[in-house]
Write a protein that holds these residues in place. Structure first.
Motif, PDB file in Angstrom:
ATOM      1  N   MET A  61      69.256   9.157  59.909  1.00  0.00           N
ATOM      2  CA  MET A  61      69.630  10.416  60.576  1.00  0.00           C
ATOM      3  C   MET A  61      69.994  11.502  59.565  1.00  0.00           C
ATOM      4  SD  MET A  61      69.691  10.096  63.936  1.00  0.00           S
ATOM      5  CE  MET A  61      69.585   8.772  65.093  1.00  0.00           C
ATOM      6  N   ARG A  67      71.139  15.538  59.596  1.00  0.00           N
ATOM      7  CA  ARG A  67      72.381  15.555  60.375  1.00  0.00           C
ATOM      8  C   ARG A  67      73.555  15.303  59.441  1.00  0.00           C
ATOM      9  NH1 ARG A  67      72.322  14.918  66.299  1.00  0.00           N
ATOM     10  NH2 ARG A  67      70.156  15.251  66.871  1.00  0.00           N
ATOM     11  N   ASP A  71      77.833  13.544  62.823  1.00  0.00           N
ATOM     12  CA  ASP A  71      76.843  13.628  63.907  1.00  0.00           C
ATOM     13  C   ASP A  71      75.972  12.370  63.946  1.00  0.00           C
ATOM     14  OD1 ASP A  71      77.746  16.085  64.715  1.00  0.00           O
ATOM     15  OD2 ASP A  71      76.149  17.218  63.711  1.00  0.00           O
ATOM     16  N   LEU A  75      75.668   9.826  67.113  1.00  0.00           N
ATOM     17  CA  LEU A  75      74.381   9.537  67.747  1.00  0.00           C
ATOM     18  C   LEU A  75      74.055   8.044  67.661  1.00  0.00           C
ATOM     19  CD1 LEU A  75      71.931  10.598  69.210  1.00  0.00           C
ATOM     20  CD2 LEU A  75      70.888  11.068  67.007  1.00  0.00           C
ATOM     21  N   THR A  76      74.359   7.422  66.538  1.00  0.00           N
ATOM     22  CA  THR A  76      74.123   5.988  66.388  1.00  0.00           C
ATOM     23  C   THR A  76      74.952   5.192  67.384  1.00  0.00           C
ATOM     24  OG1 THR A  76      73.659   6.315  64.051  1.00  0.00           O
ATOM     25  CG2 THR A  76      74.142   4.079  64.745  1.00  0.00           C
ATOM     26  N   ALA A  78      76.033   6.338  70.265  1.00  0.00           N
ATOM     27  CA  ALA A  78      75.461   6.611  71.588  1.00  0.00           C
ATOM     28  C   ALA A  78      74.220   5.761  71.829  1.00  0.00           C
ATOM     29  CB  ALA A  78      75.131   8.097  71.721  1.00  0.00           C
ATOM     30  N   GLY A  85      68.735   7.140  72.418  1.00  0.00           N
ATOM     31  CA  GLY A  85      69.296   8.464  72.176  1.00  0.00           C
ATOM     32  C   GLY A  85      68.282   9.373  71.507  1.00  0.00           C
ATOM     33  N   ALA A  87      67.188  11.970  68.808  1.00  0.00           N
ATOM     34  CA  ALA A  87      67.566  12.404  67.462  1.00  0.00           C
ATOM     35  C   ALA A  87      67.239  13.872  67.232  1.00  0.00           C
ATOM     36  CB  ALA A  87      66.855  11.548  66.422  1.00  0.00           C
TER      37      ALA A  87
END
Length: 120
Positions: A61, A67, A71, A75-76, A78, A85, A87
């Motif tokens: 990411m 990112r 962040d 996201l990871t 989530a 998710g 990206a």
């Protein structure tokens, strides 16, 4: 014996001719206006698996999607809790290129990471 011309070569034999020999082609400029539409956007979707480490996903990411570490961690997490998710959202060519980069990195590190490109 050879024949000589006394007048300009571009005019025909009629000296009283008023209109030009070749009329300009202005009809080419009067075409229909083309409406340009925005390109369709595509999502890059990460899918959860039990074998790819969260550190590797965070690394991907930050390097591929630029990112921040916070962040990328969010996201990871989530992706881990929800199953998948997004990206990023890009045009198709850019999304496809980023997907290839991620899959190549995963293959080199021997992770079974699944990343897909879906229409936004």
């Amino acid at each position: 014996m050879t024949k000589t011309f006394t007048g300009p070569v571009s005019q025909q034999q009629d000296p009283n001719r008023v209109e030009p020999i070749r009329q300009p082609r202005l009809d080419l400029l009067e075409g229909d206006k083309v409406k340009v539409k925005r390109p369709s956007m595509w999502n890059i979707v990460f899918h959860n698996d039990d074998y790819t480490s969260m550190d590797f996903v965070v690394f991907v990411m930050t390097k591929v999607f630029h990112r921040s570490t916070e962040d990328a961690l969010a996201l990871t997490f989530a992706v881990h809790t929800q199953g998948k998710g997004i990206a990023g959202t890009y045009t198709f060519e850019v999304a496809e290129q980023k997907q290839c980069e991620v899959l190549l990195m995963a293959k080199i590190e021997e992770h079974p990471l699944r990343v897909e490109v879906e229409r936004a």
